[in-house]
Design an enzyme around this catalytic site. Structure first.
Site, PDB file in Angstrom:
ATOM      1  N   CYS A   1      -9.597  -1.340 -11.115  1.00  0.00           N
ATOM      2  CA  CYS A   1      -9.112  -0.266 -10.288  1.00  0.00           C
ATOM      3  C   CYS A   1      -7.550  -0.713  -9.700  1.00  0.00           C
ATOM      4  O   CYS A   1      -7.151   0.068  -8.959  1.00  0.00           O
ATOM      5  CB  CYS A   1      -9.791   0.302  -9.304  1.00  0.00           C
ATOM      6  SG  CYS A   1     -10.346  -0.643  -8.177  1.00  0.00           S
TER       7      CYS A   1
ATOM      8  N   HIS B   1       0.773  -1.116   0.007  1.00  0.00           N
ATOM      9  CA  HIS B   1      -0.030  -0.027  -0.058  1.00  0.00           C
ATOM     10  C   HIS B   1       0.876   1.233   0.081  1.00  0.00           C
ATOM     11  O   HIS B   1       0.411   2.217  -0.742  1.00  0.00           O
ATOM     12  CB  HIS B   1      -0.993  -0.185   1.050  1.00  0.00           C
ATOM     13  CG  HIS B   1      -2.295  -0.867   0.716  1.00  0.00           C
ATOM     14  ND1 HIS B   1      -2.406  -2.104   1.048  1.00  0.00           N
ATOM     15  CD2 HIS B   1      -3.344  -0.543   0.031  1.00  0.00           C
ATOM     16  CE1 HIS B   1      -3.577  -2.557   0.583  1.00  0.00           C
ATOM     17  NE2 HIS B   1      -4.054  -1.446  -0.219  1.00  0.00           N
TER      18      HIS B   1
HETATM   19  C1  PEP Z   1      -6.913  -4.045  -5.263  1.00  0.00           C
HETATM   20  O1  PEP Z   1      -6.709  -5.014  -4.294  1.00  0.00           O
HETATM   21  O2  PEP Z   1      -6.626  -4.207  -6.429  1.00  0.00           O
HETATM   22  C2  PEP Z   1      -7.150  -2.553  -5.079  1.00  0.00           C
HETATM   23  C3  PEP Z   1      -7.546  -1.633  -5.818  1.00  0.00           C
HETATM   24  O3  PEP Z   1      -7.518  -2.202  -3.678  1.00  0.00           O
HETATM   25  P1  PEP Z   1      -6.209  -2.135  -2.385  1.00  0.00           P
HETATM   26  O4  PEP Z   1      -4.965  -2.190  -3.306  1.00  0.00           O
HETATM   27  O5  PEP Z   1      -6.531  -0.923  -1.810  1.00  0.00           O
HETATM   28  O6  PEP Z   1      -6.331  -3.286  -1.747  1.00  0.00           O
END
Ligand code: PEP
Ligand code: MG
Length: 529
Positions: free
Chosen positions: A487, A182
């Site tokens: 996303c 993250h």
């Molecule tokens: C994902 O898991 O691809 C996502 C967009 O959410 P995050 O990266 O915040 O887990």
């Protein structure tokens, strides 16, 4: 290049930075939001006592009318019944912030529904003390480091990244970490150069360090030739047109790919014109807030969502409900679990803590009165999670309407990031739209953690499996007549864009720093807006 120590890691593709090293101390283990009831009692007691003291100081310096209001607030703060109700909630496993909000909720509703106007007016005084104590509970923010420095540590907490002001430059060099973590996503969104997995080494704070986010190279004591080589390389890279377009008109004509942005805070989009994209495709709300007390603060959340809606100027703002647990242990959620990635996280955690979910739902319903908000559920595994969340939104909407508070009812969609949900997509009739979260989908498909550099290659090598599953999922969504976008990070990777488009994806959401590059690629493919 004498005297320079060169370390090779993996970069995040965000250029380079040079600055004095800031060597991080080993982080303390986070305080678990529900770990120790005695600590929660203590925190709440201290926050209430601090609030009483602050009100008493105000009272001493105010006129008699205002003093009356303050006296009432102090009386309520000292009310043993409220104290006992909060203590009961803590005894049931709530943290101090949620216990406090739950204890006051009935009082506030009672005041608001009174026939007597004077009593109704007391509701605002109660809301004021509720929020005062929540602010007192926010706690001490993580220690920041000097602007413009290169952060060096084993890993970096997302909250530390978010609390830092990056406008003066700087970069990040991590001994461990992963480009799919993250903090790496956040750094990419803000264009902060970062290298991960450089291995352990020793450096004194203030030593000059160069980080090249493009190649993953870190140089301690760089010389002029190192810096000149990188500057020349940066100049030689293809210039991408600046992302600036007249606001107002819709960006994407029919048939083109809609291009949206992933946002973790207002700082991500401050220098971006909303007219350059089709809206916010993913707002990671867990990064908007910095403490467990914020999770209980409806007013603060409402203001933050309104800020996003205002920026988007009529374009959709897709707000993901708090995705806590796993690698995002804000407020201690997920900390005590043996395997938090497979534990009580995302929508599972929210449904197990309806007080928290209801607060966020109310803030969103209220903000939806001012623009197009779409709600996205994280880590959905089975259809009942969507049904239960929708029911809860409907209940909160009815409650707000009864109180004559303006609301909008947002579309409710879900992240497709758990393989079981992707495979069974046809069972999710209750979802209004789908968004593929390829970061988690890849980690669960490949059984390779996204934040572990040692298995990062496996994660990458699972791309064909991921693309095959995406194609199947998109076909099912199309058959259901429901919109589906992506996303996850895969959307911003040039090598996969054509496969995604071939599989039918027509909505892509990427980090703001990737917008220009993806837009150029789409234009080259004749799919641009
Ligand atoms: C994902 O898991 O691809 C996502 C967009 O959410 P995050 O990266 O915040 O887990
Ligand atoms: Mg995810």
């Amino acid at each position: 290049m004498s005297g320079a120590l060169r370390l090779q890691g993996q970069g995040n593709g965000c250029g380079h930075a040079t600055g004095p090293a800031h060597v991080a101390e080993e982080p303390l283990s986070p305080h678990g939001g529900r770990a120790s009831p005695s600590l929660e009692f203590e925190n709440l007691d201290r926050a209430i006592a601090g609030s009483v003291a602050a009100l008493e100081t105000l009272m001493a310096a105010t006129d008699p009318d205002s003093a009356d209001i303050l006296e009432f607030q102090i009386e309520m703060l000292r009310d043993p019944v409220i104290g006992e109700m909060a203590a009961e909630q803590i005894g049931k496993g709530q943290n101090a912030a949620f216990a406090w909000v739950a204890a006051l909720e009935e009082y506030i509703a009672g005041f608001e529904q009174s026939e007597d106007e004077d009593i109704r007016a007391r509701a605002a005084d109660m809301i004021d003390i509720r929020d005062r104590v929540l602010r007192a509970l926010e706690g001490i923010p993580a220690a920041d480091f000097p602007a413009g420095s290169i952060f060096i540590g084993r890993d970096m907490a997302p909250s530390l990244f978010l609390a830092h002001d990056w406008t003066d430059g700087g970069g990040i060099a991590l001994e461990a970490g992963s480009t799919a973590s993250h903090v790496a996503l956040l750094a990419r969104a803000r264009g902060v150069p970062m290298a991960v997995g450089i291995g352990s080494f020793s450096v004194e704070s203030a030593t000059p360090v160069l980080v090249d986010g493009d190649s993953g190279l870190v140089v301690v004591h760089p010389n002029n030739a190192d810096i000149a080589a990188l500057t020349a390389a940066a100049k030689a890279t293809v210039e991408i047109a600046p992302v600036f377009e007249p606001a107002g008109a819709p960006r994407s004509p029919a048939g083109a790919v809609e291009l949206l942005v992933n946002v973790s805070g207002i700082a991500d989009i401050r220098s971006l014109d909303a007219g350059a994209c089709d809206g916010i495709g993913l707002l990671r709300t867990e990064f908007l807030i910095s403490s467990a007390a914020d999770l209980a603060n409806e007013e603060k959340q409402f203001q933050l969502y309104c800020e996003m809606v205002k920026w988007a100027a009529g374009r959709p703002v897709t707000v993901r409900l708090f995705d806590l647990g796993g690698d995002k242990p804000l407020g201690g959620f997920g900390v005590g679990e043996r395997n938090p990635f497979l534990g009580l996280r995302g929508i599972r955690l929210l449904l197990s803590m309806p007080v928290m979910l209801r607060i966020q739902a109310r803030a969103l319903l209220r903000a939806a009165a001012f623009g197009t908000i779409k709600v996205l559920l994280p880590m959905v595994t089975v259809a009942s999670e969507v049904e239960d969340t929708r029911r809860l939104f409907e209940e909160e909407a009815a409650g707000l309407a009864q109180r004559h508070i303006a609301i909008g009812m947002p579309a409710i969609g879900m992240m497709v990031e758990v393989p079981a949900a992707a495979i069974m997509l046809d069972t999710f009739e209750q979802a209004d739209f789908f968004s593929l979260g390829t970061n988690d989908l890849a980690q669960y498909l490949s059984a390779a953690a996204r934040d572990n550099l040692q298995v990062a290659d496996l994660h990458r090598q699972a791309a064909p499996a991921l693309l095959r599953l995406i194609a199947q999922t998109v076909a099912v969504a199309q058959g259901m007549g429901k919109p589906i976008g992506i996303c996850g990070d895969l959307a911003g990777q040039p090598e996969h864009l054509s496969s995604l488009i071939a599989s039918g994806i027509r909505q892509i959401s990427v980090a703001p720093s990737q917008l220009a590059a993806v837009k150029t690629m789409l234009a080259q493919a004749g799919m641009g807006g």
